[in-house]
Design a protein around this motif. Structure first.
Motif, PDB file in Angstrom:
ATOM      1  N   PHE A 309       1.031  -0.989  -0.073  1.00 42.83           N
ATOM      2  CA  PHE A 309      -0.285   0.081  -0.164  1.00 42.83           C
ATOM      3  C   PHE A 309       1.318   0.882   0.081  1.00 42.83           C
ATOM      4  O   PHE A 309       2.573   1.314   0.268  1.00 42.83           O
ATOM      5  CB  PHE A 309      -1.124   0.349   1.173  1.00 42.83           C
ATOM      6  N   ALA A 310       0.330   2.387  -0.526  1.00 31.13           N
ATOM      7  CA  ALA A 310       1.094   3.447  -0.828  1.00 31.13           C
ATOM      8  C   ALA A 310       0.291   4.284   1.097  1.00 31.13           C
ATOM      9  O   ALA A 310      -0.562   4.056   1.041  1.00 31.13           O
ATOM     10  CB  ALA A 310       0.716   4.436  -1.286  1.00 31.13           C
ATOM     11  N   VAL A 311       1.530   5.132   1.231  1.00 29.59           N
ATOM     12  CA  VAL A 311       1.131   5.787   2.102  1.00 29.59           C
ATOM     13  C   VAL A 311       1.838   7.622   1.885  1.00 29.59           C
ATOM     14  O   VAL A 311       2.584   7.799   0.988  1.00 29.59           O
ATOM     15  CB  VAL A 311       2.007   5.344   3.994  1.00 29.59           C
ATOM     16  N   GLU A 312       1.282   8.073   2.611  1.00 28.99           N
ATOM     17  CA  GLU A 312       1.746   9.433   2.672  1.00 28.99           C
ATOM     18  C   GLU A 312       2.600  10.114   4.056  1.00 28.99           C
ATOM     19  O   GLU A 312       2.063  10.304   5.477  1.00 28.99           O
ATOM     20  CB  GLU A 312       0.618  11.040   2.611  1.00 28.99           C
ATOM     21  N   ASP A 313       3.453  10.522   3.373  1.00 29.25           N
ATOM     22  CA  ASP A 313       4.688  10.841   4.723  1.00 29.25           C
ATOM     23  C   ASP A 313       5.448  11.878   4.502  1.00 29.25           C
ATOM     24  O   ASP A 313       6.479  11.963   4.139  1.00 29.25           O
ATOM     25  CB  ASP A 313       6.024   9.352   5.061  1.00 29.25           C
ATOM     26  N   HIS A 314       4.743  13.044   5.207  1.00 28.75           N
ATOM     27  CA  HIS A 314       5.711  14.262   5.351  1.00 28.75           C
ATOM     28  C   HIS A 314       6.544  14.945   3.924  1.00 28.75           C
ATOM     29  O   HIS A 314       7.182  14.915   3.491  1.00 28.75           O
ATOM     30  CB  HIS A 314       6.935  14.023   5.452  1.00 28.75           C
ATOM     31  N   GLY A 315       5.221  14.719   2.861  1.00 31.96           N
ATOM     32  CA  GLY A 315       5.647  15.402   1.229  1.00 31.96           C
ATOM     33  C   GLY A 315       5.471  14.091   0.624  1.00 31.96           C
ATOM     34  O   GLY A 315       5.641  14.186  -0.469  1.00 31.96           O
ATOM     35  N   THR A 316       6.711  12.928   1.208  1.00 30.32           N
ATOM     36  CA  THR A 316       7.120  12.014   0.134  1.00 30.32           C
ATOM     37  C   THR A 316       5.401  11.292  -0.141  1.00 30.32           C
ATOM     38  O   THR A 316       4.381  10.999   0.702  1.00 30.32           O
ATOM     39  CB  THR A 316       8.432  11.182   0.618  1.00 30.32           C
ATOM     40  N   GLN A 317       5.856   9.936  -1.098  1.00 31.73           N
ATOM     41  CA  GLN A 317       3.964   8.801  -0.836  1.00 31.73           C
ATOM     42  C   GLN A 317       4.970   7.396  -1.330  1.00 31.73           C
ATOM     43  O   GLN A 317       5.595   7.169  -2.662  1.00 31.73           O
ATOM     44  CB  GLN A 317       3.665   9.868  -1.773  1.00 31.73           C
ATOM     45  N   LEU A 319       5.965   3.587  -0.745  1.00 30.14           N
ATOM     46  CA  LEU A 319       5.269   1.726  -0.594  1.00 30.14           C
ATOM     47  C   LEU A 319       5.737   1.201   0.743  1.00 30.14           C
ATOM     48  O   LEU A 319       6.679   1.005   0.900  1.00 30.14           O
ATOM     49  CB  LEU A 319       4.968   1.009  -2.112  1.00 30.14           C
ATOM     50  N   TYR A 320       4.570   0.612   1.243  1.00 26.49           N
ATOM     51  CA  TYR A 320       4.990  -0.213   2.087  1.00 26.49           C
ATOM     52  C   TYR A 320       4.409  -1.609   2.398  1.00 26.49           C
ATOM     53  O   TYR A 320       3.148  -1.538   1.700  1.00 26.49           O
ATOM     54  CB  TYR A 320       4.268   0.573   3.711  1.00 26.49           C
ATOM     55  N   SER A 321       5.256  -2.878   2.751  1.00 28.13           N
ATOM     56  CA  SER A 321       4.400  -3.444   2.780  1.00 28.13           C
ATOM     57  C   SER A 321       3.634  -4.209   4.790  1.00 28.13           C
ATOM     58  O   SER A 321       4.609  -3.699   5.819  1.00 28.13           O
ATOM     59  CB  SER A 321       5.054  -5.021   2.380  1.00 28.13           C
ATOM     60  N   VAL A 322       2.616  -4.936   4.730  1.00 30.63           N
ATOM     61  CA  VAL A 322       2.992  -5.337   6.283  1.00 30.63           C
ATOM     62  C   VAL A 322       2.041  -6.778   5.591  1.00 30.63           C
ATOM     63  O   VAL A 322       1.451  -7.112   5.341  1.00 30.63           O
ATOM     64  CB  VAL A 322       1.533  -4.500   6.505  1.00 30.63           C
ATOM     65  N   PRO A 323       2.463  -7.546   7.207  1.00 29.94           N
ATOM     66  CA  PRO A 323       1.617  -9.194   6.318  1.00 29.94           C
ATOM     67  C   PRO A 323       0.165  -9.089   7.158  1.00 29.94           C
ATOM     68  O   PRO A 323      -0.485  -8.696   8.250  1.00 29.94           O
ATOM     69  CB  PRO A 323       2.840  -9.594   8.085  1.00 29.94           C
ATOM     70  N   ALA A 324      -0.180 -10.039   6.251  1.00 32.70           N
ATOM     71  CA  ALA A 324      -1.667 -10.127   6.317  1.00 32.70           C
ATOM     72  C   ALA A 324      -2.124 -10.390   7.062  1.00 32.70           C
ATOM     73  O   ALA A 324      -3.516 -10.128   7.588  1.00 32.70           O
ATOM     74  CB  ALA A 324      -1.857 -10.312   4.797  1.00 32.70           C
ATOM     75  N   ASP A 325      -1.665 -11.581   7.453  1.00 34.92           N
ATOM     76  CA  ASP A 325      -1.740 -12.324   8.631  1.00 34.92           C
ATOM     77  C   ASP A 325      -1.868 -10.691  10.504  1.00 34.92           C
ATOM     78  O   ASP A 325      -2.218 -11.719  11.631  1.00 34.92           O
ATOM     79  CB  ASP A 325      -1.334 -13.555   8.982  1.00 34.92           C
ATOM     80  N   GLY A 326      -1.174 -10.624  10.362  1.00 31.86           N
ATOM     81  CA  GLY A 326      -1.366  -9.299  11.568  1.00 31.86           C
ATOM     82  C   GLY A 326      -0.229  -9.328  12.271  1.00 31.86           C
ATOM     83  O   GLY A 326       0.217  -9.430  13.324  1.00 31.86           O
TER      84      GLY A 326
END
Length: 670
Positions: A309-317, A319-326
């Motif tokens: 997924f993408a995030v907005e972070d201090h002007g930059t954008q 991509l991040y990833s995260v384990p779907a199972d938490g």
């Protein structure tokens, strides 16, 4: 860059990787100034640059939404030409001809293939099934029926009245023209269809069909049975609104973007919902960043056992990833001083569209951690019209911490005075719940090209920082999480950024500073010149000038401001009046340019009319321009010719009021 150079802009978008990971389909849009329209075609780019450069697949005037068939041999796309909207399927490598499956008067969106490749689902506006019957009386030219308004939010900027024609879910065979089957249809828009892996159901989001649901407009995740059209909700929360579903490969889980609207403004966060039902499990709460970017956001993307997924972070954008199972925390996948405004992945092929403050979006692929640029759509543009990189400033804020600001120096001292000092334009973004990303902006390129230094920032109330910073401009009268209100710490931040820029760059002329912005940025502009005389000229565009009349029904978002500000306008109209720039209009002495569009439904023209009327009666310096047949998005996606005219009007206005003092004519001679 000059206003006429808008005609040279080429914009790639919506990259989609083929099922084998070998190619990327994308939309390439161009500006046709002579025809006063945009033209878009589908292009194909080999993921391996040694296989050749990107090439056009279609020559259509209005092609968009490329979607690969499951076997990778065909592409579905939408085509809009001369008021007709079509769903088209064409072979990628031949033989065969394009097949128009559907033609409608209403736009077609969100096409998605069934897993077996035999059907395509899409959404399109359709008259409500419960529309009251009427007997048509009179001549054919006078048969327009009355419109029944039975819920809040009955209209939408850019589309007009939607209360009697919500988006419905359709399914059509993928190999032959046929009337599409209406699979699901009710009072509210149905969005973001996603097929289950077994092809038996479609996940969608829509407002639950319950009494008074329009008072909150919380969207729930629903499943639609393909054989019967039965629609059933999977989530039932009265405060968690979900969007953009995406099925796990095993069909047991659906990823969504979830927003807790019990207290807004709030972030969209990546979450999962079991297909057996239940409330979303949020996976990115600890990140405390917006995971639903204003530009380039999409459904969470399954990549193995992770979600991208993408995030907005201090002007930059990034991509991040995260384990779907938490089982883990979000980690940055791709970052840098840039904005990733489009992405897709299949296997080891990750395709991205990336832009920086000095370069327009281009397509790149990432294999095994190595990033390779595939396209050069704007190479000639940047060669002819280069833009220097802005300087990033971190500015202390009265609201705590620091905000991000950027200062762009002009490439030419065309407007310098005899002492070499330069005029400065301060730009304020709209929203307020957006951010200025580290991306290329046509506005900043044009202002810099005309000889202005340009300053912009992300004040409190913007995304890109924490949710607490986002909520800091809620009304001080709010019972929950009170803030400074609009015109509080956000204004302090803009002025702090201005002070920091003037202190940092001695060549800036503090007597020749202009301010401009649109929508909420227009609100900020009008507010600033009503509370300070620091600006020599200002441009307030598509502005929210009277918050009370907006909330009373002027805006297509009327009824929403009570959530965002935390105060009901019925109980506390005084709060809305106090926060309205029109309440301090008598203090405006700065020369003001007002720009607005006739068909703006977000901030209707009466917002500009009120401001102009007051300033004209007060005898102040005011200039007012209205653009016909345009809505709230004029500056971004309006008619190309009007975009050029708008830029010329702005540059002409500031050229008259921010010219070097040494060249001012004697009084009475201009």
């Amino acid at each position: 860059m000059q206003p006429a150079d808008i005609a040279r802009l080429v914009s790639p978008g919506d990259p989609r990787v083929s099922p084998d990971g070998a190619r990327v389909a994308l939309v390439v849009s161009r500006v046709d100034l002579d025809a006063d329209r945009y033209r878009s075609a589908i292009w194909l780019a080999p993921a391996d640059p040694s296989d050749g450069p990107p090439r056009p697949l279609t020559s259509g005037d209005g092609d968009a939404n490329p979607r690969w068939s499951p076997d990778g041999t065909r592409l579905a796309l939408t085509r809009s030409v001369e008021g007709k909207h079509r769903l088209v399927v064409l072979p990628v490598d031949g033989p065969g001809e394009p097949v128009t499956l559907v033609e409608r008067d209403a736009p077609i969106g969100e096409p998605v293939w069934s897993p077996d490749g035999t059907a395509i689902a899409f959404t399109s506006r359709e008259p409500r099934p419960d529309a009251p019957p009427f007997t048509v009386v009179g001549t054919p030219e006078r048969t327009t029926l009355p419109r029944r308004i039975d819920r809040l939010f009955p209209k939408l900027d850019g589309e007009g009245w939607i209360v009697d024609r919500p988006r419905a879910l359709f399914v059509v065979p993928a190999d032959t023209p046929a009337p599409p089957r209406v699979l699901a249809h009710h009072r509210y828009d149905i969005s973001a269809p996603a097929w289950s892996p077994d092809g038996r159901e479609l996940a969608v989001t829509t407002v639950r069909d319950e009494p008074d649901a329009d008072l909150t407009m919380v969207e729930a995740l629903h499943l639609v049975a393909v054989d019967t059209g039965e629609i059933r909700p999977l989530t039932s929360s009265s405060s968690i609104s979900v969007s953009r579903p995406s099925w796990s490969p095993d069909g047991r889980t659906i990823a969504v973007l979830a927003e807790d609207v019990a207290l807004v403004p709030s972030f969209g966060r990546v979450a999962t919902v079991p297909t057996t039902g239940g409330e979303p499990t949020v996976l990115t709460a600890g990140l405390d960043r917006q995971a639903a970017p204003f530009v380039g956001g999409r459904a969470p993307l399954w990549r193995g056992s992770d979600l991208v997924f993408a995030v907005e972070d201090h002007g930059t954008q990034p991509l991040y990833s995260v384990p779907a199972d938490g089982s883990g925390t979000p980690t940055e996948l791709l970052g840098g001083t840039r904005a990733i405004v489009g992405y897709d992945a299949v296997g080891d092929t990750l395709a991205i569209l990336t832009t920086t403050p000095t370069s327009r979006p281009e397509l790149a692929v990432v294999h095994g951690g190595r990033e390779t640029t595939l396209s050069s759509f704007s190479a000639a543009f940047h060669r002819d019209l280069p833009l220097d990189a802005p300087e990033h400033l971190r500015v202390p804020s009265s609201g705590g911490g620091e905000i991000d600001a950027w200062l762009l120096r002009p490439r030419t001292p065309a407007l310098a005075d005899t002492d070499g000092r330069l005029p400065l334009l301060v730009s304020v973004h709209g929203g307020p719940m957006t951010q200025y990303p580290t991306a290329w902006f046509d506005e900043f390129a044009m202002w810099s090209g005309a000889g202005y230094a340009v300053l912009w920032c992300n004040p409190h109330g913007s995304t890109g920082d924490t949710e607490a910073a986002l909520r800091s401009i809620r009304s001080p009268e709010s019972a929950e999480v009170p803030g400074t209100g609009w015109g509080g710490v956000d204004v302090d931040d803009v002025l702090a950024a201005l002070d920091a820029a003037l202190a940092h760059e001695a060549t800036l002329d503090p007597a020749r500073v202009g301010v401009l912005g649109g929508s909420y940025g227009g609100f900020m502009t009008t507010w600033l010149v009503g509370h300070t005389d620091r600006f020599a000229a200002a441009c307030s565009e598509r502005a929210a000038n009277n918050l009370l009349s907006l909330e009373w029904g002027g805006s297509d978002a009327a009824g929403y401001f009570r959530f965002e500000l935390g105060v009901d306008h019925l109980a506390r109209p005084d709060v809305y009046r106090r926060m309205s720039p029109t309440s301090s209009v008598e203090h405006i002495h700065t020369p003001l340019l007002i720009l607005h569009a006739d068909d703006d439904l977000r901030c209707p023209p009466e917002q500009a009319d009120q401001l102009y009327l007051a300033l004209r009666l007060l005898g102040r310096e005011v200039e007012y321009w209205r653009f016909p047949d345009e809505g709230h998005e004029l500056s971004r996606s309006g008619s190309p010719r009007r975009r050029v005219q708008r830029a010329e009007i702005i540059l002409d206005f500031f050229a008259r009021w921010l010219r070097p003092v040494s060249t001012n004519p004697p009084p009475g001679t201009d």
